[in-house]
Design a protein around this motif. Structure first.
Motif, PDB file in Angstrom:
ATOM      1  N   ALA A  69      12.952  -8.182 -11.612  1.00  0.00           N
ATOM      2  CA  ALA A  69      12.237  -7.589 -11.836  1.00  0.00           C
ATOM      3  C   ALA A  69      11.209  -7.099 -10.443  1.00  0.00           C
ATOM      4  N   ASN A  70      11.031  -9.387 -10.489  1.00  0.00           N
ATOM      5  CA  ASN A  70       9.715  -9.327  -9.424  1.00  0.00           C
ATOM      6  C   ASN A  70      10.034  -9.520  -7.566  1.00  0.00           C
ATOM      7  N   LEU A  71      11.270  -9.051  -7.608  1.00  0.00           N
ATOM      8  CA  LEU A  71      10.866  -7.922  -6.427  1.00  0.00           C
ATOM      9  C   LEU A  71      10.735  -6.036  -6.589  1.00  0.00           C
ATOM     10  N   ASP A  72      10.161  -6.266  -7.688  1.00  0.00           N
ATOM     11  CA  ASP A  72       9.906  -4.644  -7.695  1.00  0.00           C
ATOM     12  C   ASP A  72       8.800  -4.721  -6.806  1.00  0.00           C
ATOM     13  N   GLY A  73       8.597  -3.505  -6.250  1.00  0.00           N
ATOM     14  CA  GLY A  73       6.740  -3.241  -5.924  1.00  0.00           C
ATOM     15  C   GLY A  73       6.900  -4.152  -4.125  1.00  0.00           C
ATOM     16  N   GLU A  74       7.855  -4.890  -3.914  1.00  0.00           N
ATOM     17  CA  GLU A  74       7.804  -6.192  -2.792  1.00  0.00           C
ATOM     18  C   GLU A  74       8.431  -5.875  -1.490  1.00  0.00           C
ATOM     19  N   TYR A  75      10.014  -5.427  -1.887  1.00  0.00           N
ATOM     20  CA  TYR A  75      10.344  -5.267  -1.082  1.00  0.00           C
ATOM     21  C   TYR A  75      11.492  -3.121  -1.134  1.00  0.00           C
ATOM     22  N   ALA A  76      11.421  -2.827   0.314  1.00  0.00           N
ATOM     23  CA  ALA A  76      11.846  -1.156   0.348  1.00  0.00           C
ATOM     24  C   ALA A  76      12.346  -0.715  -0.426  1.00  0.00           C
ATOM     25  N   ALA A  77      13.003  -0.604  -1.335  1.00  0.00           N
ATOM     26  CA  ALA A  77      14.226  -0.498  -2.518  1.00  0.00           C
ATOM     27  C   ALA A  77      14.390   1.325  -1.573  1.00  0.00           C
ATOM     28  N   PHE A  78      16.243   1.479  -0.999  1.00  0.00           N
ATOM     29  CA  PHE A  78      16.218   3.111  -0.270  1.00  0.00           C
ATOM     30  C   PHE A  78      16.970   3.823  -1.229  1.00  0.00           C
ATOM     31  N   GLY A  79      17.871   3.232  -1.726  1.00  0.00           N
ATOM     32  CA  GLY A  79      19.166   3.497  -2.513  1.00  0.00           C
ATOM     33  C   GLY A  79      19.538   2.812  -3.318  1.00  0.00           C
ATOM     34  N   LYS A  80      21.638   3.783  -3.924  1.00  0.00           N
ATOM     35  CA  LYS A  80      22.071   2.945  -5.371  1.00  0.00           C
ATOM     36  C   LYS A  80      23.314   3.653  -5.191  1.00  0.00           C
ATOM     37  N   LEU A  81      23.679   2.319  -5.738  1.00  0.00           N
ATOM     38  CA  LEU A  81      25.534   2.805  -5.377  1.00  0.00           C
ATOM     39  C   LEU A  81      25.948   3.597  -6.677  1.00  0.00           C
ATOM     40  N   GLY A 121       0.496  -1.266   0.047  1.00  0.00           N
ATOM     41  CA  GLY A 121      -0.313  -0.177   0.060  1.00  0.00           C
ATOM     42  C   GLY A 121       0.725   1.154   0.281  1.00  0.00           C
ATOM     43  N   PHE A 122       2.183   1.272   0.077  1.00  0.00           N
ATOM     44  CA  PHE A 122       3.064   2.548  -0.493  1.00  0.00           C
ATOM     45  C   PHE A 122       3.356   2.640  -1.545  1.00  0.00           C
ATOM     46  N   THR A 123       2.714   3.376  -2.405  1.00  0.00           N
ATOM     47  CA  THR A 123       3.039   3.283  -3.952  1.00  0.00           C
ATOM     48  C   THR A 123       3.687   4.365  -4.215  1.00  0.00           C
ATOM     49  N   GLN A 124       4.701   5.530  -3.727  1.00  0.00           N
ATOM     50  CA  GLN A 124       5.165   6.988  -3.603  1.00  0.00           C
ATOM     51  C   GLN A 124       6.622   5.791  -4.206  1.00  0.00           C
ATOM     52  N   ASN A 125       6.901   4.606  -3.406  1.00  0.00           N
ATOM     53  CA  ASN A 125       8.208   3.548  -3.888  1.00  0.00           C
ATOM     54  C   ASN A 125       8.151   3.503  -5.148  1.00  0.00           C
ATOM     55  N   THR A 126       8.335   3.677  -6.286  1.00  0.00           N
ATOM     56  CA  THR A 126       8.814   3.030  -6.941  1.00  0.00           C
ATOM     57  C   THR A 126      10.081   2.918  -7.651  1.00  0.00           C
ATOM     58  N   LEU A 127      10.993   2.368  -7.262  1.00  0.00           N
ATOM     59  CA  LEU A 127      12.614   1.943  -7.502  1.00  0.00           C
ATOM     60  C   LEU A 127      12.763   0.844  -7.971  1.00  0.00           C
ATOM     61  N   ASN A 128      13.377   0.515  -8.697  1.00  0.00           N
ATOM     62  CA  ASN A 128      13.898  -0.791  -9.325  1.00  0.00           C
ATOM     63  C   ASN A 128      14.475  -1.927  -8.926  1.00  0.00           C
ATOM     64  N   HIS A 129      13.877  -2.992  -8.779  1.00  0.00           N
ATOM     65  CA  HIS A 129      15.881  -3.438  -8.346  1.00  0.00           C
ATOM     66  C   HIS A 129      16.348  -3.896  -8.822  1.00  0.00           C
ATOM     67  N   THR A 130      17.812  -3.003  -9.881  1.00  0.00           N
ATOM     68  CA  THR A 130      18.806  -3.180 -10.443  1.00  0.00           C
ATOM     69  C   THR A 130      20.089  -3.237 -10.485  1.00  0.00           C
ATOM     70  N   LYS A 131      21.286  -4.027 -10.791  1.00  0.00           N
ATOM     71  CA  LYS A 131      22.163  -3.887  -9.879  1.00  0.00           C
ATOM     72  C   LYS A 131      22.228  -2.820  -9.468  1.00  0.00           C
ATOM     73  N   GLY A 132      23.537  -2.548  -8.165  1.00  0.00           N
ATOM     74  CA  GLY A 132      23.264  -1.759  -7.615  1.00  0.00           C
ATOM     75  C   GLY A 132      22.266  -0.748  -6.638  1.00  0.00           C
ATOM     76  N   ILE A 133      21.427  -1.380  -6.421  1.00  0.00           N
ATOM     77  CA  ILE A 133      20.278  -1.078  -5.741  1.00  0.00           C
ATOM     78  C   ILE A 133      20.475  -1.330  -4.681  1.00  0.00           C
ATOM     79  N   ILE A 134      20.015  -0.724  -2.991  1.00  0.00           N
ATOM     80  CA  ILE A 134      19.961  -1.475  -1.714  1.00  0.00           C
ATOM     81  C   ILE A 134      18.643  -1.270  -1.094  1.00  0.00           C
ATOM     82  N   SER A 135      18.053  -2.636  -0.677  1.00  0.00           N
ATOM     83  CA  SER A 135      16.626  -2.773  -0.704  1.00  0.00           C
ATOM     84  C   SER A 135      16.796  -3.464   1.063  1.00  0.00           C
ATOM     85  N   MET A 136      15.828  -3.660   1.294  1.00  0.00           N
ATOM     86  CA  MET A 136      15.802  -4.065   2.758  1.00  0.00           C
ATOM     87  C   MET A 136      14.799  -5.753   2.978  1.00  0.00           C
ATOM     88  N   ALA A 137      15.759  -6.477   3.622  1.00  0.00           N
ATOM     89  CA  ALA A 137      15.158  -8.047   3.345  1.00  0.00           C
ATOM     90  C   ALA A 137      13.767  -8.110   4.521  1.00  0.00           C
TER      91      ALA A 137
END
Length: 208
Positions: free
Chosen positions: A154-166, A118-134
């Motif tokens: 891509a199957n992690l997009d919208g399922e885990y909280a990505a929050f930064g990039k390398l 339900g947190f729609t403002q997070n649109t970061l995609n899980h590509t190389k270098g992205i840091i996300s929460m387990a």
């Protein structure tokens, strides 16, 4: 993987791939944020025990509570001396567990800031270098464990909280991802357990 086997075995719940085990992309920075969260884009640096470094830019406009939690843990020295306990080359490297086996965390869980929760403002995609929460199967179970992408998923997009990039140190990420691994008894035999300790000397907030 993300969290999950005991109370907190952070392994990704990965569907598709052969990593369908409870274990637990670089988008452009957005503009939304929260006044009680870190302002701007904090930069954090991982310094490894061997002196190698990685620097990440964090995006509170995408995941404010997640960034605030990570920055607070880093400032407290929580991550200093911990390891990357789970490594899958071409997929991700995972760390941030004080127990070192995927079952630990900090003393606080945070809200899962991703669209399926339900947190729609997070649109970061899980590509190389992205840091996300387990996390575990509970969408609001992220604590201290995180993962850094070594390839797109891509199957992690919208399922885990990505929050930064390398933003620097890709060679360090590549070196860590190339660490020899063996079957992991904490992940149903998944070949992801480093055969040598990969130690984080310190995680620090860089002054701009």
């Amino acid at each position: 993987m993300i969290k999950n086997l005991c109370k907190k075995t952070a392994f990704f719940i990965i569907t598709g791939l052969l990593f369908t085990v409870l274990l637990s992309g670089c988008g452009k920075p957005g503009s939304q944020g929260s006044s009680d969260q870190p302002s701007g884009h904090p930069n954090i640096q991982f310094e490894m025990e061997n002196g190698d470094k990685m620097t990440f830019e964090l995006y509170p406009e995408y995941a404010p509570e997640t960034v605030n939690n990570f920055v607070s843990l880093a400032k407290s020295g929580f991550y200093n001396g911990l390891t990357f306990h789970r490594i899958i080359k071409g997929f991700m490297i995972q760390g941030g567990d004080p127990k070192g086996d995927g079952s630990g965390g900090s003393d606080k869980d945070i809200k899962g800031e991703f669209s399926s929760n339900g947190f729609t403002q997070n649109t970061l995609n899980h590509t190389k270098g992205i840091i996300s929460m387990a996390r575990s199967g509970d969408p609001n179970s992220a604590s201290s464990q995180f993962f850094i992408m070594d390839g797109p998923a891509a199957n992690l997009d919208g399922e885990y909280a990505a929050f930064g990039k390398l933003i620097s140190g890709e060679e360090t990420l590549d070196k860590i991802a190339s660490t020899p691994v063996k079957a992991n008894p904490n992940a149903r035999g998944e070949v992801s357990l480093p055969t040598e300790k990969v130690v984080i000397k310190a995680v620090t907030i860089l002054e701009k």
